[in-house]
Design an enzyme around this catalytic site. Structure first.
Site, mmCIF file in Angstrom:
data_model
loop_
_atom_site.group_PDB
_atom_site.id
_atom_site.type_symbol
_atom_site.label_atom_id
_atom_site.label_comp_id
_atom_site.label_asym_id
_atom_site.label_seq_id
_atom_site.Cartn_x
_atom_site.Cartn_y
_atom_site.Cartn_z
ATOM 1 N N HIS A 192 0.836 -1.198 0.000
ATOM 2 C CA HIS A 192 0.000 0.000 0.000
ATOM 3 C C HIS A 192 0.876 1.256 0.000
ATOM 4 O O HIS A 192 0.457 2.312 -0.455
ATOM 5 C CB HIS A 192 -0.910 0.028 1.230
ATOM 6 C CG HIS A 192 -1.985 -1.010 1.216
ATOM 7 N ND1 HIS A 192 -1.811 -2.272 1.718
ATOM 8 C CD2 HIS A 192 -3.255 -0.979 0.745
ATOM 9 C CE1 HIS A 192 -2.923 -2.972 1.574
ATOM 10 N NE2 HIS A 192 -3.814 -2.202 0.980
ATOM 11 N N ASP B 110 -4.446 -6.511 -7.707
ATOM 12 C CA ASP B 110 -4.670 -5.857 -6.422
ATOM 13 C C ASP B 110 -4.997 -4.386 -6.728
ATOM 14 O O ASP B 110 -4.907 -3.938 -7.878
ATOM 15 C CB ASP B 110 -3.425 -5.991 -5.544
ATOM 16 C CG ASP B 110 -3.755 -5.922 -4.047
ATOM 17 O OD1 ASP B 110 -4.853 -5.483 -3.683
ATOM 18 O OD2 ASP B 110 -2.889 -6.306 -3.239
#
Length: 501
Positions: free
Chosen positions: A194, A266
């Site tokens: 992230h 993702d």
């Protein structure tokens, strides 16, 4: 050919490209009702929508939301990131009714894992959700991993493989497509994708013997989707992360492992991609590499993002950067999964699984607790929770710990939460003479937490210690409980043992 015929053909081509480009997107949106722009784009070809905690208030509201989406397109893919355990969207504000993967791995009963996944799938299906971005098949081989941890079934490759397969089977028996993640394996990283681009420096033999084994098991179990990881694996591709790598997605996953289902990226807004390639270029590269569906919307949830990505994909086809056949193939795979979910919804058996029940999550959490030491039932304890900063996958909306659960069982229980930098002296000042129940999460990864824990136990050897993360540190305290997860039911299971009920 006449001018009109040329225009008609061009218009038809434009429409097909736009519909295919929309079909491969899995965007999110804001709010608990479907915005008009989203419904309009579904009518124009958008085939999937991603839901997050911000979209869910209650099962009834979620059911109404998915019904509204399905009114626009009966086979729309409604996806969610519902792993159970620490990562929950269905119960984002109260905590999950299910333990996570590490707890299931600690029990190591594949029938239980299958039943838990089926019950979770049943609840999702009842609310109209038909694609779950789960399970995590990552082998948590790096104990310092900041983003996987309890989301993994464990550090043992073959244990992770058998439970991944069981989870896929259980979830899909409920009519919900599984999306096994994060290919080719996110367990041996010490960076959260992230925030930045993680790198795994292991050789091909290690990858084959460790990371890839659970994914092979998932493919064997019929996982309808596989999610790529934003990680750099130089042994497979020295220059591009897995999500953007033809060698990894097409060469390894498609050709070598023989996977024929949907490949989902993702979240493309994660910094590992957005901060290095940008989401438009990243999305084009991902599709060219072999991905079929572009997950975006965790942090970018508006019509402008959808249109930017649609237009970027169409432009890439026209410029020759993305073969039209590749886009068409990706869109066809998305539509094929959408068709499967409609059939599976009709075929899924109603009711809870045999041997399972609405309480199966708590039953599993109770079995997962490992106990060291002993202590009599406590009276009016002080629960001190040492709270690390939550990673983005888990989020900070979901409550965790056991203070509320213990207070419900033991009158007079009081509690406090202590952030990074807190010391044993801070806890003792708040607790006074009361017995301390110290709750930690991945104590081995946080030196401040370990220091406070050691100092407290040295002064108060009667302290009860509850580890709700990965239990790597040595047990200490009069009573030590490892719950293997921090979901609501994990907290309840620990509270019952402390209370002696």
């Amino acid at each position: 050919m006449t001018v009109l015929a040329h225009r008609t053909a061009a218009s038809s081509s434009d429409d097909r490209l736009n519909r295919d480009a929309l079909a491969v997107l899995q965007p999110g949106f804001e709010g608990t009702t479907a915005p008009a722009w989203l419904l309009r784009r579904i009518g124009e070809g958008l085939t999937a929508v991603g839901l997050f905690g911000r979209n869910i208030d209650s099962p009834e509201q979620l059911t109404a939301l998915t019904a509204r989406l399905r009114a626009e397109r009966d086979d729309v893919l409604v996806a969610i990131d519902e792993e159970g355990g620490d990562v929950t969207r269905l119960e984002v504000r109260g905590g999950s009714s299910f333990p996570g993967n590490l707890a299931l791995g600690a029990v190591d009963d594949t029938a239980l894992t299958r039943d838990v996944a089926r019950e979770l799938g049943r609840r999702l299906a009842e609310c109209g959700v038909n694609l779950n971005w789960a399970p995590s098949a990552d082998v948590n081989s790096n104990p310092d991993n900041p983003v996987i941890g309890v989301r993994s079934f464990g550090a043992d490759t073959h244990l992770a493989a058998r439970h991944t397969a069981a989870y896929v089977e259980g979830l899909q028996a409920a009519g919900v497509a599984a999306c096994t993640k994060h290919f080719p394996g996110h367990g041996d990283t010490n960076v959260d994708s992230h925030h930045a681009l993680p790198r795994i420096d292991v050789d091909l033999d290690t990858l084959q013997a460790r990371e890839l084994v659970p994914f092979k098991a998932a493919i064997g179990a019929g996982s309808k989707a596989v999610m790529s990881a934003h990680i750099l694996v130089p042994a497979l591709d020295p220059t591009r992360p897995a999500t953007l790598s033809p060698q990894i997605l097409t060469g390894l996953l498609r050709k070598e492992l023989g996977y024929e289902g949907l490949i989902v990226t993702d979240g493309m807004e994660m910094n590992a991609i957005a901060g290095t390639y940008g989401i438009e270029r990243g999305s084009v590269l991902a599709l060219a590499a072999g991905a079929d569906a572009i997950c975006v919307g965790g942090g970018l949830a508006d019509e402008a993002t959808v249109l930017r990505l649609r237009d970027a994909l169409v432009a890439a086809v026209r410029e020759g950067a993305l073969p039209e056949e590749r886009l068409a193939d990706a869109a066809a795979r998305v539509r094929a999964l959408a068709a499967w979910t409609r059939q599976a919804r009709a075929a899924a058996a109603p009711g809870a699984p045999e041997g399972g029940a609405p309480g199966i999550g708590l039953a599993a959490a109770r079995r997962a607790v490992v106990v060291s030491g002993s202590a009599g039932p406590v009276s009016a304890p002080y629960v001190a929770t040492l709270a690390p900063v939550a990673n983005i996958a888990v989020g900070d909306e979901t409550p965790w710990g056991l203070a509320g659960e213990l207070a419900a069982l033991v009158p007079g229980t009081s509690s406090g939460v202590f952030a990074e930098g807190a010391t044993a002296a801070d806890v003792l000042a708040a607790a006074g003479e009361r017995t301390v129940v110290l709750v930690v999460r991945d104590a081995h990864r946080h030196p401040w937490m370990t220091a406070a824990l050691d100092a407290l136990v040295a002064v108060r050897p009667d302290t009860v210690v509850v580890e709700m993360g990965v239990p790597r540190a040595e047990p200490r305290g009069a009573l030590y409980l490892a719950t293997h997860g921090a979901s609501r039911v994990c907290g309840r299971a620990a509270a019952e043992l402390i209370a002696g009920v």
